[in-house]
Design a protein around this motif. Structure first.
Motif: not given
Length: 396
Positions: A2-7, A45-47, A90-95, A131-138
């Protein structure tokens, strides 16, 4: 695609200006491109919002906000809703790696991954959407917290991924554990702090042996050894010696220190419920990179490789970002969260064994089961990657 960039909302512990941190690299690539030069190629994706748990004078997140026009918020709820009453990403990046946090008696740094995750989940509950969540490391330094995080993701029905960059990075030589093959043993030889790098070591072997016949069955017991007990085990255990030598043969960064002379050496022993055993040798002075070896039934020689990480242009996290972006786009986890759940628990209980006079600990709570399909998620020399050619094996 998709051309849509998840936010996505970028939730971090700290983003230092002049010191390396996971958030500086991962969030920086979202803001400024894979080469962090303000140009393409960029993640899919875009922050669209920033939050940092700590804001010391050398934190750069607010400066980045002014530079890019991306809002910086004082709370996680505001970062996920963009200051409104509705979930707006549309998503969360947890670092949550790096920052000024205390250590406990097990030498675990008390990063607030679970606490920040619970705030994310609270916003999902308040807004009635997730929405989806990515968690860096453990997931957490504490097994019970890690387990609760995964349980909550299933209760609220959102895709959840986590883990180390090692399983998805380049391997020298290129190998993959044959899907559905049988194995009995695995060994890792690697450097680094016992907690933060211990996690990388455990995921390095887990991402191979999880492909074995029957899938992952969980862990029966763990034990951490130090001192002469390490070398007594190695000398009396032929399979471990063979795999130890095979793993060390793959190093691209040999060190002058002999393993026996490494005063901070530690050995993680892990017994799986299906009879598989692994031995992870942590050698801060005697190992230069992350090397893994596993035996495969029917093959005379072990599978052995160096799992690549790090060099000056921060390529380590690129494929991790691609995997997260795929989840944000498809709302499907690329690989199972149970891998990182299991490894988080193994590490916590290994460090408990260490402070309990190195006793073997039975682990009925680690009855984590899962299966993976035959896909390989790591990049290799044939991969057409947006950031360009593969790095040299020695990291140059």
């Amino acid at each position: 695609m998709s051309t849509h960039r998840p936010r996505i909302a970028a939730i971090s512990t700290v983003i230092w200006k002049d010191k390396a941190s996971h958030a500086r690299t991962i969030v920086g690539k979202y803001l400024f491109g894979f080469n962090e030069d303000g140009k393409d190629p960029r993640p899919q994706s875009e922050v669209v919002s920033l939050y940092t748990h700590q804001t010391p004078p050398d934190d750069i997140s607010r400066e980045w906000s002014q530079q890019t026009g991306i809002p910086w918020f004082r709370t996680i709820h505001e970062a996920l809703t963009l200051g409104t009453d509705e979930l707006a990403v549309d998503g969360v990046m947890l670092v949550a790696e790096h920052g000024d946090y205390e250590f406990n008696d097990k030498e675990q740094k008390l990063y607030p991954r679970c606490e920040l995750f619970l705030q994310i989940a609270d916003t999902f509950q308040r807004t009635g959407r997730s929405v989806p969540v990515f968690n860096d490391k453990h997931l957490s330094y504490r097994w019970t917290n890690a387990k609760r995080m995964v349980e909550l993701s299933k209760e609220l029905d959102f895709p959840f991924m986590a883990g180390s960059s090692l399983p998805v990075n380049y391997r020298y030589p290129e190998i993959e554990f044959p899907q559905g093959a049988r194995t009995q043993h695995g060994v890792v030889v690697a450097p680094g702090p016992i907690d933060s790098y211990g996690f990388h070591m455990l995921e390095a072997v887990q991402c191979l042996i999880e492909r074995r016949a029957g899938g992952e069955t969980g862990v029966a017991a763990v034990q951490c050894l130090e001192g002469e007990a390490i070398w007594s085990f190695l000398e009396s255990t032929p399979w471990a010696q063979k795999l130890f030598d095979a793993a060390r043969s793959c190093t691209q960064k040999p060190t002058p220190t002999h393993p026996r002379d490494d005063e901070k050496a530690a050995l993680f022993r892990v017994w799986y419920l299906d009879g598989v055993e692994t031995a992870i040798f942590r050698l801060p002075a005697a190992a230069g990179d992350f090397c893994v070896a596993v035996n495969v039934e029917g093959q005379a020689e072990p599978l052995a490789t160096m799992m690549w990480r790090g060099r000056s242009d921060n390529r380590s996290f690129d494929n991790l970002i691609l995997q997260a972006d795929q989840m944000y786009e498809t709302r499907q986890a690329t690989y199972p969260i149970e891998r990182t759940l299991l490894v988080s628990g193994i590490l916590d209980l290994l460090l408990e064994s260490r402070i309990r006079d190195h006793e073997r600990m039975e682990t009925p709570e680690l009855n984590v089961t899962y299966e993976v399909d035959d896909r390989s998620f790591h990049v290799n020399l044939e991969t057409i990657a947006p950031w360009g050619p593969a790095p040299a094996a020695d990291g140059t």
